[in-house]
Scaffold this motif. Structure first.
Motif, PDB file in Angstrom:
ATOM      1  N   LEU A 103       2.215   6.293 -19.316  1.00 10.85           N
ATOM      2  CA  LEU A 103       2.203   5.146 -18.403  1.00 10.85           C
ATOM      3  C   LEU A 103       2.518   3.851 -19.142  1.00 10.85           C
ATOM      4  O   LEU A 103       3.312   3.034 -18.694  1.00 10.85           O
ATOM      5  CB  LEU A 103       0.845   5.047 -17.704  1.00 10.85           C
ATOM      6  N   ARG A 104       1.909   3.691 -20.316  1.00  7.09           N
ATOM      7  CA  ARG A 104       2.106   2.470 -21.080  1.00  7.09           C
ATOM      8  C   ARG A 104       3.591   2.235 -21.383  1.00  7.09           C
ATOM      9  O   ARG A 104       4.111   1.130 -21.260  1.00  7.09           O
ATOM     10  CB  ARG A 104       1.321   2.595 -22.377  1.00  7.09           C
ATOM     11  N   GLU A 105       4.264   3.317 -21.769  1.00  8.33           N
ATOM     12  CA  GLU A 105       5.689   3.208 -22.088  1.00  8.33           C
ATOM     13  C   GLU A 105       6.510   2.951 -20.826  1.00  8.33           C
ATOM     14  O   GLU A 105       7.457   2.178 -20.836  1.00  8.33           O
ATOM     15  CB  GLU A 105       6.193   4.494 -22.759  1.00  8.33           C
ATOM     16  N   ALA A 106       6.122   3.619 -19.757  1.00 11.49           N
ATOM     17  CA  ALA A 106       6.863   3.462 -18.504  1.00 11.49           C
ATOM     18  C   ALA A 106       6.738   2.028 -18.006  1.00 11.49           C
ATOM     19  O   ALA A 106       7.677   1.464 -17.461  1.00 11.49           O
ATOM     20  CB  ALA A 106       6.358   4.445 -17.459  1.00 11.49           C
ATOM     21  N   LEU A 107       5.566   1.434 -18.210  1.00 10.75           N
ATOM     22  CA  LEU A 107       5.354   0.079 -17.710  1.00 10.75           C
ATOM     23  C   LEU A 107       6.148  -0.944 -18.508  1.00 10.75           C
ATOM     24  O   LEU A 107       6.713  -1.876 -17.950  1.00 10.75           O
ATOM     25  CB  LEU A 107       3.866  -0.272 -17.751  1.00 10.75           C
ATOM     26  N   LYS A 108       6.179  -0.753 -19.834  1.00 12.06           N
ATOM     27  CA  LYS A 108       6.814  -1.829 -20.604  1.00 12.06           C
ATOM     28  C   LYS A 108       8.330  -1.734 -20.628  1.00 12.06           C
ATOM     29  O   LYS A 108       8.985  -2.587 -21.185  1.00 12.06           O
ATOM     30  CB  LYS A 108       6.202  -1.906 -22.008  1.00 12.06           C
ATOM     31  N   ARG A 109       8.888  -0.685 -20.017  1.00 15.30           N
ATOM     32  CA  ARG A 109      10.356  -0.567 -19.987  1.00 15.30           C
ATOM     33  C   ARG A 109      10.854  -0.699 -18.552  1.00 15.30           C
ATOM     34  O   ARG A 109      10.789   0.256 -17.781  1.00 15.30           O
ATOM     35  CB  ARG A 109      10.781   0.789 -20.533  1.00 15.30           C
ATOM     36  N   PRO A 110      11.380  -1.857 -18.218  1.00 14.07           N
ATOM     37  CA  PRO A 110      11.827  -2.060 -16.831  1.00 14.07           C
ATOM     38  C   PRO A 110      13.064  -1.230 -16.487  1.00 14.07           C
ATOM     39  O   PRO A 110      13.301  -0.946 -15.325  1.00 14.07           O
ATOM     40  CB  PRO A 110      12.160  -3.546 -16.761  1.00 14.07           C
ATOM     41  N   GLU A 111      13.850  -0.849 -17.500  1.00 17.65           N
ATOM     42  CA  GLU A 111      15.061  -0.081 -17.213  1.00 17.65           C
ATOM     43  C   GLU A 111      14.704   1.397 -17.062  1.00 17.65           C
ATOM     44  O   GLU A 111      13.892   1.909 -17.833  1.00 17.65           O
ATOM     45  CB  GLU A 111      16.067  -0.218 -18.362  1.00 17.65           C
ATOM     46  N   PRO A 112      15.305   2.092 -16.106  1.00 20.97           N
ATOM     47  CA  PRO A 112      15.058   3.530 -15.985  1.00 20.97           C
ATOM     48  C   PRO A 112      15.344   4.219 -17.314  1.00 20.97           C
ATOM     49  O   PRO A 112      16.272   3.850 -18.030  1.00 20.97           O
ATOM     50  CB  PRO A 112      16.066   3.971 -14.919  1.00 20.97           C
ATOM     51  N   PHE A 113      14.520   5.228 -17.611  1.00 20.36           N
ATOM     52  CA  PHE A 113      14.635   5.915 -18.897  1.00 20.36           C
ATOM     53  C   PHE A 113      15.969   6.644 -19.024  1.00 20.36           C
ATOM     54  O   PHE A 113      16.481   7.206 -18.070  1.00 20.36           O
ATOM     55  CB  PHE A 113      13.536   6.968 -19.050  1.00 20.36           C
ATOM     56  N   THR A 114      16.482   6.629 -20.222  1.00 24.73           N
ATOM     57  CA  THR A 114      17.643   7.456 -20.542  1.00 24.73           C
ATOM     58  C   THR A 114      17.159   8.512 -21.528  1.00 24.73           C
ATOM     59  O   THR A 114      16.007   8.470 -21.976  1.00 24.73           O
ATOM     60  CB  THR A 114      18.745   6.629 -21.218  1.00 24.73           C
ATOM     61  N   ARG A 115      18.053   9.411 -21.894  1.00 19.07           N
ATOM     62  CA  ARG A 115      17.713  10.394 -22.913  1.00 19.07           C
ATOM     63  C   ARG A 115      17.181   9.716 -24.163  1.00 19.07           C
ATOM     64  O   ARG A 115      16.188  10.130 -24.748  1.00 19.07           O
ATOM     65  CB  ARG A 115      18.974  11.177 -23.291  1.00 19.07           C
ATOM     66  N   THR A 116      17.886   8.643 -24.546  1.00 20.20           N
ATOM     67  CA  THR A 116      17.510   7.935 -25.764  1.00 20.20           C
ATOM     68  C   THR A 116      16.095   7.369 -25.647  1.00 20.20           C
ATOM     69  O   THR A 116      15.297   7.465 -26.572  1.00 20.20           O
ATOM     70  CB  THR A 116      18.498   6.771 -26.003  1.00 20.20           C
ATOM     71  N   THR A 117      15.806   6.782 -24.485  1.00 24.31           N
ATOM     72  CA  THR A 117      14.463   6.223 -24.304  1.00 24.31           C
ATOM     73  C   THR A 117      13.427   7.308 -24.496  1.00 24.31           C
ATOM     74  O   THR A 117      12.439   7.128 -25.201  1.00 24.31           O
ATOM     75  CB  THR A 117      14.293   5.672 -22.864  1.00 24.31           C
ATOM     76  N   VAL A 148       7.301   6.658 -10.454  1.00 25.84           N
ATOM     77  CA  VAL A 148       7.123   6.723 -11.902  1.00 25.84           C
ATOM     78  C   VAL A 148       7.958   7.874 -12.462  1.00 25.84           C
ATOM     79  O   VAL A 148       8.647   7.725 -13.472  1.00 25.84           O
ATOM     80  CB  VAL A 148       5.625   6.896 -12.260  1.00 25.84           C
ATOM     81  N   ALA A 149       7.925   9.019 -11.771  1.00 27.64           N
ATOM     82  CA  ALA A 149       8.686  10.186 -12.229  1.00 27.64           C
ATOM     83  C   ALA A 149      10.182   9.860 -12.238  1.00 27.64           C
ATOM     84  O   ALA A 149      10.914  10.222 -13.159  1.00 27.64           O
ATOM     85  CB  ALA A 149       8.414  11.385 -11.328  1.00 27.64           C
ATOM     86  N   ARG A 150      10.616   9.144 -11.207  1.00 27.88           N
ATOM     87  CA  ARG A 150      12.032   8.776 -11.123  1.00 27.88           C
ATOM     88  C   ARG A 150      12.400   7.826 -12.251  1.00 27.88           C
ATOM     89  O   ARG A 150      13.425   7.971 -12.901  1.00 27.88           O
ATOM     90  CB  ARG A 150      12.315   8.110  -9.782  1.00 27.88           C
ATOM     91  N   HIS A 151      11.504   6.863 -12.466  1.00 34.37           N
ATOM     92  CA  HIS A 151      11.767   5.875 -13.503  1.00 34.37           C
ATOM     93  C   HIS A 151      11.882   6.558 -14.864  1.00 34.37           C
ATOM     94  O   HIS A 151      12.744   6.220 -15.668  1.00 34.37           O
ATOM     95  CB  HIS A 151      10.634   4.836 -13.522  1.00 34.37           C
ATOM     96  N   ALA A 152      11.016   7.527 -15.088  1.00 39.40           N
ATOM     97  CA  ALA A 152      11.008   8.212 -16.378  1.00 39.40           C
ATOM     98  C   ALA A 152      12.096   9.278 -16.446  1.00 39.40           C
ATOM     99  O   ALA A 152      12.264   9.911 -17.478  1.00 39.40           O
ATOM    100  CB  ALA A 152       9.644   8.843 -16.627  1.00 39.40           C
ATOM    101  N   GLY A 153      12.790   9.472 -15.334  1.00 40.66           N
ATOM    102  CA  GLY A 153      13.927  10.388 -15.328  1.00 40.66           C
ATOM    103  C   GLY A 153      13.552  11.836 -15.590  1.00 40.66           C
ATOM    104  O   GLY A 153      14.289  12.553 -16.267  1.00 40.66           O
ATOM    105  N   ILE A 154      12.404  12.244 -15.069  1.00 37.31           N
ATOM    106  CA  ILE A 154      11.989  13.634 -15.306  1.00 37.31           C
ATOM    107  C   ILE A 154      12.941  14.568 -14.575  1.00 37.31           C
ATOM    108  O   ILE A 154      13.245  14.361 -13.401  1.00 37.31           O
ATOM    109  CB  ILE A 154      10.565  13.876 -14.764  1.00 37.31           C
ATOM    110  N   ARG A 155      13.420  15.582 -15.290  1.00 36.62           N
ATOM    111  CA  ARG A 155      14.222  16.598 -14.619  1.00 36.62           C
ATOM    112  C   ARG A 155      13.337  17.817 -14.415  1.00 36.62           C
ATOM    113  O   ARG A 155      12.968  18.499 -15.353  1.00 36.62           O
ATOM    114  CB  ARG A 155      15.444  16.964 -15.448  1.00 36.62           C
TER     115      ARG A 155
END
Lengths: 1004, 156
Positions: free
Chosen positions: A617-631, A713-720
């Motif tokens: 959650l902490r990481e998801a909150l501090k990154r406003p951009e949707p996660f990429t593989r790199t993130t 949150v799941a979408r933001h973190a790009g969970i497949r």
């Protein structure tokens, strides 16, 4: 300008209008339901339907009566002609056949239109509906009657005021009523004298007779301007059975205001040449002509009436007992407040008062919520009509069955639900159910079935819309998805059937190749989906090609208050709605790093052999951009090992297993603060685009906390989720050779175990709060007095080791409040499924096993209760007694533990039990030995429960053999599939009482 | 601007600048500065604050003006706006000033005025649909409260 004087009458007129509208709309709804019933039961004898027709007649008559004095000429005319048709139906001159019902429904729709637009009432065109009804009267009437209809009779009172009535109506009325009166009311005086409003007056008059005609002596404009100042004369031509001696009391008028009319004195005045003229020229022919395109009129009607189907939304009817309760609670609240003021200095008193304040406030809040609850029936009532009209239009035969109308839902939710629900029903009729010939060819009954079911489950409202139509053509769906470029071939290949079905919720999707004018107007299921999302609900689809489609909607009970888990991240708190929560997991020491594994860039956790994607959650909150593989890789790398920069490694890690739909993931938080009921406030409109929040709330300390949208949150973190499936299935294949158990101690020596699924909750209690009543001990938990059981009370084991804060183990599936006292919790461990029953055995034990080199006693909770409180189950045995003759039960269950458990349950009620380890073995057994009932698990190797039952049902000799499905899961979908396979009932494995009750019912 | 009309302006300060909004747009001035940050929101959003049970969205005026962030201190105030201006929201300012009565003709339409100091902050301020008024001891920039919320509603 003196504005107060002019505004008052305005208000009272609009009050009148409101009252009229509410009542008229209620009548209209009732009439519609009744008419459809009439049509459906067309085979009934005239006597049987008299009541229904009379009901409809009265309702229409009331509308006419009230509209008369409000000066709504079109409503009066229309309801008059409807009333005449109904009158003829009542006498049996017109049968309630489709054509007539059609015309009446068209009339009703026109009436609705008029009600929705009262101000423009006089300008609306009622001619099409009016003509249709008039045509029916015309063709059915005898020549004599036609003549009578054209003869106008003038009826005048002493002052020469009068009405004109046609001879036909007069004759009809006089068949039913003996007396005819002129009543002369002053509405203003009536209201100020006795508080009787015109609506009440009309209602009262209609109870005892019929209003033939009315007139108000002021025109509508004067009515609006100055209602209260001058007498408002209301003349009524009233037919009744009340004799001249009683009419004064009945009408509430002095003798001078009543004129009795001698019917014999009535003479015809003139032939009636014309009927009420439509105010404007008829619109396009299409509008309401018989059998015409329904769709053409629907949207038009909707756009003219902004409120649409929702009708009168500004008022709400609340049961008096709820209001009474509110009053009481408010009173109590005042009392408590007063006490608090007095005893502000006394700390002890203050505590008890604040406790009461807490209780009263909670109840007050709950009661207020209840005022907003409305039965789903309000929406469901519209569905039969829609289905009827559509089946006529599409030339299909469709029946709709509705259950769960009594289920209540928050008013706002109900209103928002209306349109999606209607859309779904249209879908069923249009896309789902095939034409009668096609159905016949497919071996189905000509008539298609739509089943709408509503029920409560897990604190949510569930709505299931199912049809036995053609299902979803996955191949066509595939083609469409590819053609629209919504997914690639490769992506589709990796999808399960279920995931493919979910594609129909994508925006702009429609499998119908030609756009149909019933439900496919370029808008589709995505509208339903987004509506559900907006309500905090979800939508699911299940379909079998050629057989059926089922749409499952889940909604929270109310939007306003939801139970949540409060977690922390940094110094902020976040709320996770309870409906999204599965469980909480905590890792300690090295596990913090070693147990979180990686699947490519995605962090995962192996929870009971299921791979769970993890999000911090902490990481998801501090990154406003949707996660990429790199993130994701960055995050995974950062948390791989204790950091080297000297910051102390965390000792523990908490995560919540959360779900949306069927998907689950782990959300790692900094801390878990507890459960709380929170008042949901929507996100600020400028913040709505933020995916990860669903709202905000004010916490007890006055600070704001945000509510997380786990799907966002799941979408933001790009969970497949799909990529993880393979491993998941592998894991599932090798599951189930162990069970998770709770190890605990009661006395100093023995170690006990109980299987986790049987535990509802473990509560830490204060030993000082245990009360002794008689020879039993109780403690209050959640305001409920709970019976305490010590292991030593029921078996020979070491006595309970007293501690200050023991635990109370609260089991599941026990109807009465009951808990087992535990001195310490040892651990949660994986234990073998097969227990040793040859060594140490005692009544109340399932068996023993060696865990961590120690003998552990596995307790049978149901048996323990039985030993401690025999009468608890005696009662059930009385209600659902085991059969008197010994009956034979065949139990098919693959896991040894459950086989043993369930066998024990069955034997406790005196059944003889034969066991089988899978469906195949069970079939073999059936072939060689008779049995009276089958109890079978669903998930079994070799031959599973569903297939097993299908085979059993195929044999004629076993087609009536009662069968109960056992499962570890309690879901409606499983229930459904079990029923379809041929099981008679469905029970959760470990619920002994439910199982025995069900069996008793099936076997006796 | 209507000549002869007196406008009442609620003034406040950011660094050494003086700014104001029409007093008719202001609901209240509040000292409550316990913000709940909203991660993922535009950076000008300071967070949510609870004012008597109502959740308000607070924007940091400094950041809207492109000035560096500054920690909240005892002079910091929230200027909350009436519902007519926009859904429950307010701005965080460095300090609050007096209410000034200014004749309408003294307020220059910012579109005509080149009065804004060349600093980038003021240029952005001037985008807020504001007017400018020359006072004896300096400039007063009058902000259009409605524009403030629109500023963050722009896609980020």
């Amino acid at each position: 300008m003196d504005s107060s004087r002019t505004s008052a009458p305005e208000e009272s007129f609009s009050d009148l209008q409101d009252e009229f509208l509410v009542e008229a709309r209620e009548h209209v709804e009732k009439v519609e339901t009744r008419l459809l019933e009439l049509e459906k039961n067309a085979h009934q004898t005239p006597e049987d339907r008299t009541e229904s027709i009379a009901d409809v007649f009265r309702a229409i008559h009331s509308i006419k009566g009230a509209a008369g004095f409000m000066g709504y000429a079109n409503i009066t005319d229309l309801s008059h002609v409807m009333e005449t048709v109904l009158q003829m139906m009542r006498t049996g001159d017109i049968p309630p056949e489709t054509r007539v019902i059609d015309a009446l429904l068209a009339g009703l729709d026109a009436l609705r239109g008029l009600l929705d637009d009262l101000d423009g009432e006089s300008e609306r065109n009622i001619a099409p509906a009016w003509d249709r009804l008039a045509a029916i009267i015309d063709e059915t009437s005898s020549d004599a009657a036609k003549t009578e209809m054209n003869i106008q009779v003038r009826i005048t009172d002493d002052c020469g005021e009068g009405f004109e009535v046609d001879q036909f109506t007069l004759n009809q009325i006089r068949k039913a009523h003996d007396h005819l009166y002129f009543l002369h009311y002053d509405l203003n005086e009536l209201q100020s004298r006795s508080g009787t409003t015109p609506v009440i007056l009309v209602r009262r008059l209609l109870e005892r007779g019929t209003i033939l005609d009315t007139r108000i002596e002021t025109d509508a404009s004067a009515l609006k301007e100055d209602l209260s100042a001058t007498p408002l004369v209301y003349r009524v031509l009233y037919a009744t059975e009340i004799g001249p001696d009683a009419i004064e009391t009945a009408a509430g008028l002095g003798r001078d205001r009543i004129t009795a009319i001698d019917p014999s004195s009535l003479v015809p005045t003139r032939d009636r040449a014309d009927r009420p003229e439509p105010v404007e020229a008829p619109l396009a022919d299409a509008e309401c002509a018989p059998g015409e395109n329904l769709e053409a009129t629907r949207p038009a009607a909707a756009s003219e009436t902004p409120t649409g189907f929702h009708g009168c939304t500004e008022t709400i009817r609340v049961k008096v007992d709820i209001l009474d309760r509110l009053m009481e609670l408010a009173g109590e609240l005042v009392l408590v407040r007063n006490q608090q003021m007095i005893s502000a200095e006394d700390a002890a008193a203050a505590r008890s008062i604040s406790q009461r304040l807490d209780i009263v406030t909670t109840e007050l809040q709950e009661t207020i919520m209840r005022t907003r609850m409305q039965p789903l029936g309000n929406v469901f009532a519209k569905l039969p009509r829609i289905v009827r009209d559509l089946s006529g239009k599409l030339q299909k035969e469709i029946d709709i069955a509705i259950s769960g109308s009594e289920v209540e839902l928050d008013k706002t939710l109900l209103e928002t639900l209306t349109d999606p629900l209607i859309h779904l029903i249209r879908n069923c009729c249009d896309h789902g159910i095939e034409g009668p010939e096609q159905r016949k060819a497919a071996g189905k009954p000509r008539e298609g079935q739509i089943q709408v079911t509503a029920y409560h489950e897990a604190g949510q409202i569930n709505l299931r819309i199912e049809d036995d139509g053609q299902g979803v053509d996955l191949a066509a769906l595939r083609r469409t998805v590819l053609a629209r470029g919504l997914k690639t071939d490769e992506e589709l290949a990796r999808m399960t059937e279920k995931e493919m079905l979910h594609l129909i919720f994508l925006p702009g999707f429609s499998t119908r190749e030609s756009v149909s004018n019933v439900s496919g107007r370029g808008v589709g299921m995505d509208v339903v989906k987004s509506a559900m999302d907006g309500l905090g609900g979800s939508v699911d689809i299940d379909a079998v090609q050629g057989k059926r489609t089922a749409i499952h909607l889940r909604l929270p009970l109310t939007l306003a208050i939801i139970p949540c888990l409060i977690v922390s991240s940094g110094d902020q708190r976040y709320a996770i709605p309870q409906v999204n929560l599965v469980e909480l997991v905590c890792l300690y020491d090295d596990d913090v790093f070693t147990r979180i594994e990686r699947a490519e860039d995605q962090e995962v956790f192996r929870l009971r052999d299921r791979l769970l994607p993890m999000v911090r959650l902490r990481e998801a909150l501090k990154r406003p951009e949707p996660f990429t593989r790199t993130t994701r890789r960055e995050i995974a790398d950062a948390h791989r090992a204790p950091s080297t920069d000297g910051t102390p490694a965390p000792e523990s890690l908490h995560f919540a297993v959360v779900k949306f739909g069927a998907r689950r993931f782990g959300l790692i938080v900094d801390g878990v603060l507890g459960a709380e009921e929170i008042v949901v406030k929507p996100m600020h409109s400028a913040m709505k685009s933020l995916d990860i929040y669903s709202g905000a709330t004010v916490m007890g300390d006055g600070r704001v906390a945000l509510i997380l949208d786990v799907e966002g949150v799941a979408r933001h973190a790009g969970i497949r989720f799909s990529g993880l499936r393979e491993t998941e299935t592998d894991a599932a294949a090798q599951k189930d050779d162990t069970q998770t158990v709770l190890l605990f101690k009661s006395g100093d020596r023995e170690r006990f175990a109980v299987t986790l699924p049987l535990i509802r909750r473990i509560e830490k209690i204060d030993a000082a709060r245990i009360e002794t009543i008689g020879d039993k001990q109780y403690i209050t938990i959640d305001g409920v007095s709970t019976l305490i059981l010590r292991m030593a009370d029921v078996m020979t084991v070491s006595p309970f080791a007293a501690v200050d804060e023991p635990f109370l183990l609260l089991p599941k599936h026990i109807k009465r409040p009951f808990g087992i006292l535990v001195s310490s919790i040892v651990d949660i461990a994986d234990a073998p499924l097969t227990l040793n029953t040859d060594g140490y055995m005692a009544d109340g034990l399932l068996g023993t096993a060696i865990i961590d080199d120690k003998t552990t006693l596995f307790i049978d909770i149901f048996r323990l209760i039985e030993l401690a409180e025999p009468e608890w189950f005696a009662e059930r045995r009385k209600q659902a007694p085991p059969p008197e003759v010994k009956k034979r039960v065949l139990l098919a269950e693959d896991t040894a533990f459950f086989r043993q458990l369930v066998k024990g349950y069955l034997e406790s009620d005196g059944y003889t039990v034969a066991t089988a380890e899978d469906g195949k073995e069970a079939l073999q057994h059936l072939n060689v030995a008779d049995c009276d009932l089958i109890v079978s698990d669903l998930e079994m190797p070799v031959l599973n429960g569903w297939r097993f039952m299908e085979r059993v049902r195929r044999e004629p000799r076993w087609s009536n053999l009662p069968a109960v499905a056992l499962t570890a899961l309690d879901s409606e979908a499983d229930r459904q599939s079990a029923r379809e396979a041929g099981f008679d009932a469905y029970v959760i494995k470990i619920d002994r009482e439910e199982l025995l009750t069900t069996i008793s019912k099936l076997i006796t | 601007m209507h000549n002869g009309e007196i406008r009442q302006i609620c003034t406040f300060g950011i660094d050494d600048r003086r700014l104001g909004v029409a007093i008719l747009d202001v609901k209240e001035i509040n000292t409550d500065t316990e913000f709940t940050p909203i991660f993922h929101a535009p950076r000008e959003v300071k967070g949510y604050v609870n004012i008597r049970g109502q959740i308000h969205l607070i924007l940091d005026l400094r950041l809207i003006m492109d000035l560096p962030e500054k920690p909240v201190d005892e002079e910091s105030r929230l200027v909350l706006f009436k519902p007519a201006v926009g859904e429950n929201f307010g701005i965080l300012v460095d300090r609050i000033g007096d209410v000034m009565e200014i004749p309408g003709e003294k307020i220059e339409d910012r579109r005509k005025a080149d009065a804004g100091a060349p600093g980038t902050g003021d240029r952005r301020t001037l985008e807020m649909g504001s007017g400018v008024c020359k006072l004896e001891d300096g400039l007063l920039i009058i902000l259009e409260a409605k524009q403030l919320l629109k500023h963050i509603e722009k896609p980020v």
